[in-house]
Design a protein around this motif. Structure first.
Motif, mmCIF file in Angstrom:
data_model
loop_
_atom_site.group_PDB
_atom_site.id
_atom_site.type_symbol
_atom_site.label_atom_id
_atom_site.label_comp_id
_atom_site.label_asym_id
_atom_site.label_seq_id
_atom_site.Cartn_x
_atom_site.Cartn_y
_atom_site.Cartn_z
ATOM 1 N N ARG A 42 0.827 -1.208 0.000
ATOM 2 C CA ARG A 42 0.000 0.000 0.000
ATOM 3 C C ARG A 42 0.860 1.256 0.000
ATOM 4 O O ARG A 42 0.586 2.213 -0.739
ATOM 5 C CB ARG A 42 -0.931 -0.002 1.208
ATOM 6 C CG ARG A 42 -1.974 -1.096 1.189
ATOM 7 C CD ARG A 42 -3.114 -0.775 2.153
ATOM 8 N NE ARG A 42 -2.658 -0.602 3.515
ATOM 9 C CZ ARG A 42 -2.526 -1.581 4.396
ATOM 10 N NH1 ARG A 42 -2.828 -2.825 4.033
ATOM 11 N NH2 ARG A 42 -2.137 -1.346 5.626
ATOM 12 N N THR A 43 1.899 1.270 0.816
ATOM 13 C CA THR A 43 2.740 2.462 0.914
ATOM 14 C C THR A 43 3.476 2.735 -0.391
ATOM 15 O O THR A 43 3.476 3.873 -0.900
ATOM 16 C CB THR A 43 3.747 2.287 2.059
ATOM 17 O OG1 THR A 43 3.041 2.020 3.272
ATOM 18 C CG2 THR A 43 4.586 3.537 2.225
ATOM 19 N N THR A 45 2.739 1.671 -3.380
ATOM 20 C CA THR A 45 1.771 2.020 -4.426
ATOM 21 C C THR A 45 1.358 3.469 -4.327
ATOM 22 O O THR A 45 1.303 4.201 -5.335
ATOM 23 C CB THR A 45 0.542 1.112 -4.335
ATOM 24 O OG1 THR A 45 0.950 -0.258 -4.469
ATOM 25 C CG2 THR A 45 -0.455 1.443 -5.434
ATOM 26 N N LEU A 46 1.036 3.933 -3.120
ATOM 27 C CA LEU A 46 0.632 5.330 -2.946
ATOM 28 C C LEU A 46 1.769 6.283 -3.291
ATOM 29 O O LEU A 46 1.545 7.327 -3.919
ATOM 30 C CB LEU A 46 0.169 5.546 -1.501
ATOM 31 C CG LEU A 46 -1.127 4.824 -1.100
ATOM 32 C CD1 LEU A 46 -1.427 5.053 0.372
ATOM 33 C CD2 LEU A 46 -2.296 5.304 -1.952
ATOM 34 N N ILE A 47 2.991 5.936 -2.895
ATOM 35 C CA ILE A 47 4.130 6.794 -3.225
ATOM 36 C C ILE A 47 4.341 6.854 -4.732
ATOM 37 O O ILE A 47 4.541 7.941 -5.308
ATOM 38 C CB ILE A 47 5.402 6.281 -2.516
ATOM 39 C CG1 ILE A 47 5.289 6.480 -1.005
ATOM 40 C CG2 ILE A 47 6.639 6.996 -3.055
ATOM 41 C CD1 ILE A 47 6.449 5.903 -0.217
ATOM 42 N N VAL A 49 2.144 6.170 -7.166
ATOM 43 C CA VAL A 49 1.023 6.855 -7.830
ATOM 44 C C VAL A 49 1.126 8.360 -7.624
ATOM 45 O O VAL A 49 0.945 9.153 -8.570
ATOM 46 C CB VAL A 49 -0.318 6.320 -7.288
ATOM 47 C CG1 VAL A 49 -1.476 7.178 -7.782
ATOM 48 C CG2 VAL A 49 -0.534 4.880 -7.736
ATOM 49 N N GLY A 50 1.442 8.790 -6.399
ATOM 50 C CA GLY A 50 1.619 10.217 -6.160
ATOM 51 C C GLY A 50 2.770 10.799 -6.970
ATOM 52 O O GLY A 50 2.657 11.904 -7.524
ATOM 53 N N SER A 51 3.858 10.043 -7.070
ATOM 54 C CA SER A 51 5.008 10.521 -7.856
ATOM 55 C C SER A 51 4.665 10.614 -9.335
ATOM 56 O O SER A 51 5.043 11.573 -10.014
ATOM 57 C CB SER A 51 6.202 9.583 -7.641
ATOM 58 O OG SER A 51 6.559 9.514 -6.276
ATOM 59 N N ILE A 53 1.696 11.071 -10.697
ATOM 60 C CA ILE A 53 0.803 12.217 -10.926
ATOM 61 C C ILE A 53 1.589 13.523 -10.888
ATOM 62 O O ILE A 53 1.410 14.406 -11.742
ATOM 63 C CB ILE A 53 -0.322 12.213 -9.874
ATOM 64 C CG1 ILE A 53 -1.228 10.992 -10.076
ATOM 65 C CG2 ILE A 53 -1.142 13.491 -9.958
ATOM 66 C CD1 ILE A 53 -2.281 10.825 -9.007
ATOM 67 N N ALA A 54 2.478 13.650 -9.884
ATOM 68 C CA ALA A 54 3.276 14.877 -9.784
ATOM 69 C C ALA A 54 4.178 15.055 -10.997
ATOM 70 O O ALA A 54 4.296 16.163 -11.550
ATOM 71 C CB ALA A 54 4.100 14.843 -8.492
ATOM 72 N N SER A 235 10.460 3.737 -6.462
ATOM 73 C CA SER A 235 9.923 2.468 -5.958
ATOM 74 C C SER A 235 10.987 1.701 -5.182
ATOM 75 O O SER A 235 10.719 1.161 -4.100
ATOM 76 C CB SER A 235 9.404 1.616 -7.118
ATOM 77 O OG SER A 235 8.405 2.292 -7.849
ATOM 78 N N SER A 238 11.621 3.479 -1.933
ATOM 79 C CA SER A 238 10.482 3.276 -1.044
ATOM 80 C C SER A 238 10.505 1.879 -0.440
ATOM 81 O O SER A 238 10.233 1.705 0.764
ATOM 82 C CB SER A 238 9.169 3.493 -1.809
ATOM 83 O OG SER A 238 9.102 4.792 -2.350
#
Length: 614
Positions: A42-43, A45-47, A49-51, A53-54, A235, A238
């Protein structure tokens, strides 16, 4: 051709979507389970996905700025070059004050021929006569650069209108066709030129933007590759960070599981002095505290167990002696005065209770010491239950309770009869004491792998919270209740231990004011896996049957018919109904036995019943 095969063939496509749906459902369920159970996934994936998008937003802004800057700069350079070429052309037309038409035509041809330079994006030009002019005799032909690019077709009416509307340069973006059918971006720039003796003409030049487009494409690809590489790096970083962060957390979880399993020596390895190190130190402190407390409690429990065992053993001999002496007095009670006779009876009753208490304490101390072993043999549990009910008839008479026995299936199993008898006796006596004069039903069901004994009453009942505590030592739902049969509060505790030593299970449920249900499940072989033949369910509210008024002080006994659900109704005797002050009172009734045979060869007939009356 097989007709059946032909008939079933069309059903295959109909089943295919359902099968695909099931596969997708299982796949998404597996993904959901993995997502819920993995904090790392989860962590990361969120990192990521946020990266992404940014980076996409940042890349879009950067690309847009680069594209605007490149196109603006290229257009400006092309306009400047075109303005220079147009000024040179105008000067060449103005060298001769009165040129002939042939001279003007030659200059025009040289002009458009010179406006072809692919190195700087210039791919052709055309000279068009402005409409609405008189003197067409002196007009020259409209020359165009001899290239594959049809510049004349790229000039739109809107662009010509913009060129004629003022003395300035106008331009327009166009798509230039290539020989292979593809297109490339470009612009067409135009302005007005005056040709002496011929009138006003419009000069248009086409410029290709393919070089700039290729540059931007290379830039976009480089950015995309950089984004992919950056995502991979993010990734990886992370994952490394999450591994470092979660490693002590996983260690704490593993050590916590070891603590729950009784390994109080488990400790976490502490490195440094950061927050994770503080977590490890706190966990180790907690583990040490738990170990100390558990050791202290274990020592106290051992002392308590040894004390109870020692006291029970030491009291056994004097209590036996006192019982023997008391028994002699009790046997001669008829020769004693009334007061001494009553004292002898009370002494005899309390000595029996004391002896039972010592027996229970010795038994539970043996379980605590782990010194119990099972001596199994083939036995009929239904027959054991019959003997228990028969021995409990005095208590049933005293409480005015009907005991009904219902047997179904093969009830033979490999058990220790004395322990099973003790379990059933505890359950039956407990039900008789709390039935409040309402019937008690004992149901025995033989399943494929286990045998179930259910004892159900309709008395005071127990709540679901009390059902969780009913097997604890010395626990009673109502400590103020007077027990007619004595007891230590250890009966149900010992019964549960007897069930566990067989590899079985003893459960309880109920409802206050409705009744209680105790369910004993024993495997056919000690310790074997089994499936419960009966489900644990609370009793239904008891409905008091309506009785016809008696026509005298004493009515004739009538048989009670009980339907087992498989065989015919069985017969049982009931005590006479007595009419006292317009109320019908039914004294105690004996047990009603409804036995359903498991097979024709069983010792009980298919609808055999037993009625016991005394």
């Amino acid at each position: 051709m097989n007709p059946s095969a032909a008939a079933t063939t069309p059903s295959a496509p109909a089943n295919q979507p359902r099968g695909l749906f099931d596969v997708l459902a299982r796949y998404f369920k597996r993904i959901r389970t993995t997502w819920i159970s993995s904090l790392t996934l989860r962590t990361i994936t969120l990192i990521v996905v946020g990266s992404v998008i940014a980076m996409m937003l940042t890349g879009a802004i950067i690309v847009n700025q680069i594209k605007s800057a490149v196109y603006s700069q290229t257009v400006s350079l092309n306009i400047e070059q075109f303005a220079t070429d147009a000024q040179i052309a105008q000067d060449r037309f103005g060298v001769t004050s009165s040129p002939t038409t042939a001279q003007s035509q030659r200059i025009a041809l040289e002009l458009v021929s010179s406006m072809y330079d692919p190195a700087r994006g210039l791919i052709g030009a055309v000279l068009l006569r402005s409409p609405g002019q008189v003197n067409p005799d002196s007009a020259i032909l409209e020359p165009a650069t001899a290239t594959t690019t049809k510049v004349r077709s790229l000039v739109t009416d809107e662009l010509r209108e913009a060129v004629r509307s003022g003395d300035h340069i106008a331009w327009q973006s166009v798509a230039i066709a290539n020989p292979d059918g593809s297109t490339q971006p470009g612009i067409v720039i135009g302005t007005q030129i005056t040709v002496p003796a011929s009138g006003t003409y419009e000069l248009y030049a086409a410029y290709s933007m393919q070089t700039q487009e290729d540059l931007l494409g290379t830039t976009f690809r480089a950015l995309a590759l950089a984004m992919v590489g950056l995502i991979v790096i993010i990734s990886l970083i992370s994952w490394i960070v999450m591994s470092l962060v979660l490693k002590p957390i996983r260690a704490a979880s593993q050590n916590a599981r070891l603590l729950t399993e009784g390994d109080f020596n488990s400790r976490m390895v502490v490195h440094g002095s950061d927050e994770l190190a503080q977590l490890g130190k706190s966990f180790n402190t907690m583990a040490e505290s738990l170990e100390e407390q558990f050791t202290r409690l274990e020592r106290m429990s051992a002392i308590q167990t040894d004390f109870v065992s020692a006291v029970s053993h030491e009291l056994r001999t004097p209590v036996t002696t006192i019982r023997m002496a008391g028994q002699l007095i009790y046997d001669k009670r008829e020769d004693l005065p009334p007061a001494l006779k009553r004292s002898a009876e009370l002494q005899h009753s309390q000595l029996n209770n004391l002896d039972a208490m010592l027996s229970d304490l010795l038994e539970i101390s043996r379980y605590d010491a782990g010194g119990m072993s099972l001596v199994g043999e083939k036995a009929d549990i239904a027959e054991i239950a019959r003997q228990v009910i028969k021995l409990s008839e005095p208590l049933a008479l005293d409480n005015g309770v009907i005991v009904e026995l219902d047997v179904t299936g093969d009830t033979e199993a490999e058990v220790e009869p004395l322990r099973v008898e003790r379990i059933i006796r505890n359950l039956v006596v407990n039900a008789l004491e709390h039935a409040e004069g309402r019937p008690v039903k004992v149901s025995i069901v033989g399943g494929r792998t286990a045998i179930a004994v259910q004892v159900q009453d309709h008395g005071v009942g127990i709540s679901p919270e009390q059902a969780k505590q009913v097997f604890e030592r010395f626990w009673r739902a109502d400590s103020s209740r007077v027990r007619k049969s004595g007891g230590t509060g250890l009966g149900l505790t010992i019964a549960r231990e007897d069930a566990l030593i067989h590899g079985g299970k003893l459960e309880a449920t109920g409802e206050l004011g409705v009744g209680s249900t105790f369910l004993l499940t024993l495997p056919r072989s000690p310790g074997a896996a089994f499936t419960k033949p009966l489900a644990l369910e609370p009793p239904q509210p008891y409905v008091i049957p309506e009785l016809e008024p008696a026509s005298g002080a004493v009515s004739e006994p009538e048989p009670l018919l009980v339907d087992s659900g498989v065989a015919a109704a069985s017969e049982a005797s009931v005590a006479t109904a007595v009419l006292i002050d317009d109320e019908t009172v039914i004294p105690a009734v004996h047990s009603v036995d409804n036995t359903v045979a498991d097979s024709p060869g069983s010792s009980d007939s298919p609808a055999a019943t037993e009625a016991k009356n005394e």
